[in-house]
Design a protein around this motif. Structure first.
Motif, PDB file in Angstrom:
ATOM      1  N   ILE A 103       0.889  -1.171   0.000  1.00 56.63           N
ATOM      2  CA  ILE A 103       0.000   0.000   0.000  1.00 56.63           C
ATOM      3  C   ILE A 103       0.922   1.216   0.000  1.00 56.63           C
ATOM      4  CG2 ILE A 103      -1.634   1.331   1.395  1.00 56.63           C
ATOM      5  CD1 ILE A 103      -2.593  -1.413   2.555  1.00 56.63           C
ATOM      6  N   MET A 104       0.671   2.124  -0.919  1.00 55.62           N
ATOM      7  CA  MET A 104       1.500   3.338  -0.945  1.00 55.62           C
ATOM      8  C   MET A 104       0.713   4.529  -1.471  1.00 55.62           C
ATOM      9  SD  MET A 104       4.047   2.939  -4.238  1.00 55.62           S
ATOM     10  CE  MET A 104       4.910   1.530  -3.618  1.00 55.62           C
ATOM     11  N   GLY A 105       1.173   5.708  -1.101  1.00 58.13           N
ATOM     12  CA  GLY A 105       0.596   6.938  -1.633  1.00 58.13           C
ATOM     13  C   GLY A 105       1.085   7.163  -3.050  1.00 58.13           C
ATOM     14  N   GLU A 106       0.285   7.909  -3.806  1.00 55.88           N
ATOM     15  CA  GLU A 106       0.624   8.199  -5.202  1.00 55.88           C
ATOM     16  C   GLU A 106       1.998   8.858  -5.326  1.00 55.88           C
ATOM     17  OE1 GLU A 106      -2.753   9.110  -8.539  1.00 55.88           O
ATOM     18  OE2 GLU A 106      -2.507  10.512  -6.882  1.00 55.88           O
ATOM     19  N   ASP A 107       2.379   9.653  -4.324  1.00 55.20           N
ATOM     20  CA  ASP A 107       3.685  10.316  -4.353  1.00 55.20           C
ATOM     21  C   ASP A 107       4.828   9.301  -4.341  1.00 55.20           C
ATOM     22  OD1 ASP A 107       2.662   9.711  -1.810  1.00 55.20           O
ATOM     23  OD2 ASP A 107       3.903  11.201  -0.805  1.00 55.20           O
ATOM     24  N   ASN A 108       4.641   8.171  -3.634  1.00 51.91           N
ATOM     25  CA  ASN A 108       5.687   7.132  -3.600  1.00 51.91           C
ATOM     26  C   ASN A 108       5.770   6.355  -4.904  1.00 51.91           C
ATOM     27  OD1 ASN A 108       6.765   7.510  -1.029  1.00 51.91           O
ATOM     28  ND2 ASN A 108       5.049   6.440  -0.101  1.00 51.91           N
ATOM     29  N   LEU A 109       4.659   6.289  -5.620  1.00 51.09           N
ATOM     30  CA  LEU A 109       4.650   5.585  -6.905  1.00 51.09           C
ATOM     31  C   LEU A 109       5.642   6.251  -7.866  1.00 51.09           C
ATOM     32  CD1 LEU A 109       3.327   3.263  -8.456  1.00 51.09           C
ATOM     33  CD2 LEU A 109       1.528   4.847  -9.167  1.00 51.09           C
ATOM     34  N   ASN A 110       5.807   7.566  -7.732  1.00 48.63           N
ATOM     35  CA  ASN A 110       6.739   8.301  -8.594  1.00 48.63           C
ATOM     36  C   ASN A 110       8.176   7.840  -8.460  1.00 48.63           C
ATOM     37  OD1 ASN A 110       4.719   9.882  -9.568  1.00 48.63           O
ATOM     38  ND2 ASN A 110       5.018  11.506  -8.080  1.00 48.63           N
TER      39      ASN A 110
END
Length: 193
Positions: A103-110
């Motif tokens: 589970i991660m925030g969209e900012d970490n997907l970057n």
């Protein structure tokens, strides 16, 4: 069981973390969300990071009344510095009956493409991504990736840094924290200076 792994320093765990974790446990195909407390990295300056076990205790207190949310200290026992790919391999070996997702925030997907062996992670695990206000440009390879699931969770912009600073400045942060967590912080005089 399908387990979602929500990693964080949880310094402290706050209502934003709880809202995201509970939303994923209740509104996705995950059976449980494990709140994985990240240990202090021995190679980094400690600063305001509370002892690992105090942070784990706060996660215990916060999740106590939520059967689908579980605290996890799995990374405490792994060699440091640790990488997510190693944690996933360890958990899969220890609990072969479960399927583990991140589970991660969209900012970490970057920054996922910079993670150690991120291709291996994506090959073997799904990633559940919750929205963030400032997430920036998503790497094209992750936009329609079959293993990446975007979840329409509430956008929560509460930060542990803000909470710590507010406590230090004698501000009332009670609404931002699970009640038992606030009592634990207050009783132990954490983040006061």
């Amino acid at each position: 069981m399908k387990i979602g792994l929500y990693f964080g320093t949880f310094n402290p765990i706050h209502t934003g973390h709880m809202i995201i974790a509970n939303h994923l446990a209740e509104h996705s195909d995950l059976d449980q969300v494990w709140m994985v407390v990240t240990p202090h990295n021995p190679h980094k300056q400690k600063n305001t990071l509370l002892d690992d076990y105090h942070r784990l205790e706060m996660v215990h207190l916060a999740t106590k009344d939520f059967p689908k949310l579980q605290p996890s200290d799995v990374e405490f026992k792994l060699p440091q510095p640790n990488y997510t790919v190693n944690t996933l391999a360890h958990l899969q070996e220890k609990y072969p009956q479960h399927t583990f997702s991140l589970i991660m925030g969209e900012d970490n997907l970057n920054s996922l493409h910079k993670w150690k062996n991120y291709e291996v992670i994506l090959q073997n695990h799904s990633i559940y991504v919750y929205p963030r206000l400032a997430s920036g440009e998503i790497d094209a390879q992750f936009i329609n990736h079959p293993k990446i699931h975007r979840i329409g969770a509430p956008v929560i912009e509460i930060s542990s840094t803000f909470i710590r600073e507010s406590i230090k400045n004698k501000k009332n942060v009670v609404p931002l924290l699970p009640e038992k967590v606030w009592h634990y912080i207050d009783h132990n005089l954490f983040y006061k200076k």
